[in-house]
Write a protein that holds these residues in place. Structure first.
Motif, PDB file in Angstrom:
ATOM      1  N   GLU A  61       2.938  -2.995  -5.968  1.00  0.00           N
ATOM      2  CA  GLU A  61       2.473  -4.730  -6.888  1.00  0.00           C
ATOM      3  C   GLU A  61       1.952  -4.876  -5.089  1.00  0.00           C
ATOM      4  O   GLU A  61       2.020  -3.958  -4.323  1.00  0.00           O
ATOM      5  N   ARG A  62       1.016  -5.608  -4.615  1.00  0.00           N
ATOM      6  CA  ARG A  62       0.783  -6.046  -3.912  1.00  0.00           C
ATOM      7  C   ARG A  62       1.169  -6.332  -2.675  1.00  0.00           C
ATOM      8  O   ARG A  62       1.331  -6.168  -1.307  1.00  0.00           O
ATOM      9  N   TRP A  63       2.373  -7.158  -2.481  1.00  0.00           N
ATOM     10  CA  TRP A  63       3.714  -7.078  -1.552  1.00  0.00           C
ATOM     11  C   TRP A  63       3.778  -6.485  -1.208  1.00  0.00           C
ATOM     12  O   TRP A  63       4.171  -5.914  -0.105  1.00  0.00           O
ATOM     13  N   GLN A  64       4.194  -4.900  -2.123  1.00  0.00           N
ATOM     14  CA  GLN A  64       4.583  -3.918  -1.808  1.00  0.00           C
ATOM     15  C   GLN A  64       3.923  -2.843  -0.574  1.00  0.00           C
ATOM     16  O   GLN A  64       4.533  -2.530  -0.067  1.00  0.00           O
ATOM     17  N   GLN A  65       2.244  -3.026  -1.063  1.00  0.00           N
ATOM     18  CA  GLN A  65       1.262  -2.565  -0.736  1.00  0.00           C
ATOM     19  C   GLN A  65       1.397  -2.766   0.831  1.00  0.00           C
ATOM     20  O   GLN A  65       1.198  -2.218   1.993  1.00  0.00           O
ATOM     21  N   VAL A  66       1.326  -4.359   1.106  1.00  0.00           N
ATOM     22  CA  VAL A  66       1.390  -4.606   2.246  1.00  0.00           C
ATOM     23  C   VAL A  66       2.366  -4.088   3.288  1.00  0.00           C
ATOM     24  O   VAL A  66       2.725  -4.153   4.442  1.00  0.00           O
ATOM     25  N   VAL A  67       4.088  -4.372   2.624  1.00  0.00           N
ATOM     26  CA  VAL A  67       5.327  -3.824   3.350  1.00  0.00           C
ATOM     27  C   VAL A  67       4.724  -2.178   3.736  1.00  0.00           C
ATOM     28  O   VAL A  67       4.578  -2.053   5.044  1.00  0.00           O
ATOM     29  N   GLY A 133       5.249   9.483  -0.030  1.00  0.00           N
ATOM     30  CA  GLY A 133       5.673   9.470  -1.466  1.00  0.00           C
ATOM     31  C   GLY A 133       5.328   9.092  -2.439  1.00  0.00           C
ATOM     32  O   GLY A 133       4.332   8.441  -2.281  1.00  0.00           O
ATOM     33  N   SER A 134       6.014   9.606  -3.089  1.00  0.00           N
ATOM     34  CA  SER A 134       5.451   9.074  -4.599  1.00  0.00           C
ATOM     35  C   SER A 134       5.427   7.463  -4.987  1.00  0.00           C
ATOM     36  O   SER A 134       6.251   7.115  -3.810  1.00  0.00           O
ATOM     37  N   ARG A 135       5.465   6.771  -6.157  1.00  0.00           N
ATOM     38  CA  ARG A 135       5.555   5.982  -6.453  1.00  0.00           C
ATOM     39  C   ARG A 135       6.818   5.447  -6.325  1.00  0.00           C
ATOM     40  O   ARG A 135       7.173   4.280  -5.550  1.00  0.00           O
ATOM     41  N   GLN A 136       7.618   6.399  -6.981  1.00  0.00           N
ATOM     42  CA  GLN A 136       9.217   6.383  -6.633  1.00  0.00           C
ATOM     43  C   GLN A 136       9.377   5.401  -4.758  1.00  0.00           C
ATOM     44  O   GLN A 136      10.538   5.194  -4.841  1.00  0.00           O
ATOM     45  N   ASP A 137       9.365   6.666  -4.237  1.00  0.00           N
ATOM     46  CA  ASP A 137       9.199   7.186  -3.093  1.00  0.00           C
ATOM     47  C   ASP A 137       8.895   5.616  -2.190  1.00  0.00           C
ATOM     48  O   ASP A 137       9.724   4.936  -1.217  1.00  0.00           O
ATOM     49  N   LEU A 138       8.045   4.916  -2.406  1.00  0.00           N
ATOM     50  CA  LEU A 138       7.235   3.953  -1.319  1.00  0.00           C
ATOM     51  C   LEU A 138       8.470   2.710  -2.256  1.00  0.00           C
ATOM     52  O   LEU A 138       8.333   1.431  -1.723  1.00  0.00           O
ATOM     53  N   GLU A 139       8.609   3.165  -3.562  1.00  0.00           N
ATOM     54  CA  GLU A 139       9.335   1.825  -4.440  1.00  0.00           C
ATOM     55  C   GLU A 139      11.504   1.372  -3.569  1.00  0.00           C
ATOM     56  O   GLU A 139      10.973  -0.008  -3.437  1.00  0.00           O
ATOM     57  N   ALA A 140      11.626   3.221  -3.144  1.00  0.00           N
ATOM     58  CA  ALA A 140      12.234   2.945  -2.882  1.00  0.00           C
ATOM     59  C   ALA A 140      12.639   2.112  -1.065  1.00  0.00           C
ATOM     60  O   ALA A 140      14.249   1.336  -0.698  1.00  0.00           O
ATOM     61  N   THR A 141      11.661   2.985  -0.636  1.00  0.00           N
ATOM     62  CA  THR A 141      11.139   2.253   0.747  1.00  0.00           C
ATOM     63  C   THR A 141      10.963   0.770   1.314  1.00  0.00           C
ATOM     64  O   THR A 141      11.612  -0.243   1.927  1.00  0.00           O
ATOM     65  N   THR A 142      10.005   0.002  -0.246  1.00  0.00           N
ATOM     66  CA  THR A 142      10.566  -1.433   0.095  1.00  0.00           C
ATOM     67  C   THR A 142      11.466  -1.910  -0.552  1.00  0.00           C
ATOM     68  O   THR A 142      11.342  -3.579  -0.375  1.00  0.00           O
ATOM     69  N   SER A 143      12.504  -1.546  -1.332  1.00  0.00           N
ATOM     70  CA  SER A 143      13.333  -1.784  -2.038  1.00  0.00           C
ATOM     71  C   SER A 143      14.541  -2.304  -0.488  1.00  0.00           C
ATOM     72  O   SER A 143      15.112  -3.033  -0.085  1.00  0.00           O
ATOM     73  N   PHE A 144      14.548  -1.444   0.020  1.00  0.00           N
ATOM     74  CA  PHE A 144      15.170  -1.087   1.998  1.00  0.00           C
ATOM     75  C   PHE A 144      14.433  -2.205   2.444  1.00  0.00           C
ATOM     76  O   PHE A 144      15.570  -2.742   3.070  1.00  0.00           O
ATOM     77  N   VAL A 145      13.811  -2.694   2.148  1.00  0.00           N
ATOM     78  CA  VAL A 145      13.156  -3.561   3.968  1.00  0.00           C
ATOM     79  C   VAL A 145      13.351  -4.706   2.883  1.00  0.00           C
ATOM     80  O   VAL A 145      13.932  -5.018   3.701  1.00  0.00           O
ATOM     81  N   SER A 146      13.039  -5.169   1.503  1.00  0.00           N
ATOM     82  CA  SER A 146      14.060  -6.056   0.980  1.00  0.00           C
ATOM     83  C   SER A 146      15.325  -6.555   1.256  1.00  0.00           C
ATOM     84  O   SER A 146      16.014  -6.863   1.290  1.00  0.00           O
ATOM     85  N   LYS A 147      15.876  -5.222   1.263  1.00  0.00           N
ATOM     86  CA  LYS A 147      17.427  -5.551   0.775  1.00  0.00           C
ATOM     87  C   LYS A 147      18.089  -5.698   2.529  1.00  0.00           C
ATOM     88  O   LYS A 147      18.963  -6.495   2.901  1.00  0.00           O
ATOM     89  N   THR A 148      17.579  -5.000   4.031  1.00  0.00           N
ATOM     90  CA  THR A 148      18.044  -5.280   5.027  1.00  0.00           C
ATOM     91  C   THR A 148      17.240  -6.890   5.443  1.00  0.00           C
ATOM     92  O   THR A 148      17.823  -7.054   6.588  1.00  0.00           O
TER      93      THR A 148
END
Length: 152
Positions: A61-67, A133-148
């Motif tokens: 998603e766009r917000w994830q790409q920005v992160v 990494g893969s899409r799942q890896d990048l989503e995990a990274t954005t999830s981490f940033v969001s949770k912190t």
């Protein structure tokens, strides 16, 4: 200047058949087509252009790409960048006081973020995988940033 007709493809199998079919088609009634030659050329070029495959980054998603882009380039709201480039913080040091607050420090070593990091990545994951990494890896990274609740 003398012009001479040179048979371009006489006797070549397939070309004679193509010529005959073209002549037959020319004899038939041609449809009235409002599309200009330039438009036709553009359409043909677009159809012949190889389709680009979408990599993992472009599937986010766009917000994830920005992160992800901000973390990749280091142009983010971490103290190291805010201090060195923009002079908006008094120090580049992380609140944990161990080292500069860079994307690498936040994603990999900051002890204050270890509990969340252990939830998102139970096993050790290299920085390259977290950012490229893969899409799942990048989503995990954005999830981490969001949770912190870190602003990037």
């Amino acid at each position: 200047m003398l012009k001479q007709w040179v048979p371009a493809h006489c006797g070549i199998p397939g070309n004679e058949t193509a010529d005959e079919l073209a002549k037959l088609g020319a004899r038939e009634e041609q449809p009235d087509n409002p599309v200009s030659f330039a438009e036709k050329k553009t359409l043909v070029k677009a159809a012949m252009r190889p389709q680009s495959t979408r990599d993992a980054y472009h599937l986010l998603e766009r917000w994830q790409q920005v992160v992800i882009m901000r973390l990749r380039t280091g142009h983010c709201r971490r103290n190291a960048h805010m201090f060195r480039k923009l002079k908006l913080t008094p120090s580049p040091t992380c609140p944990c006081s161990l080292e500069d607050q860079t994307p690498e420090h936040v994603l990999m070593t900051c002890p204050q973020l270890k509990p969340i990091r252990d939830i998102v990545w139970p096993a050790s994951v290299p920085l390259r995988t977290k950012l490229y990494g893969s899409r799942q890896d990048l989503e995990a990274t954005t999830s981490f940033v969001s949770k912190t609740n870190l602003m990037v």
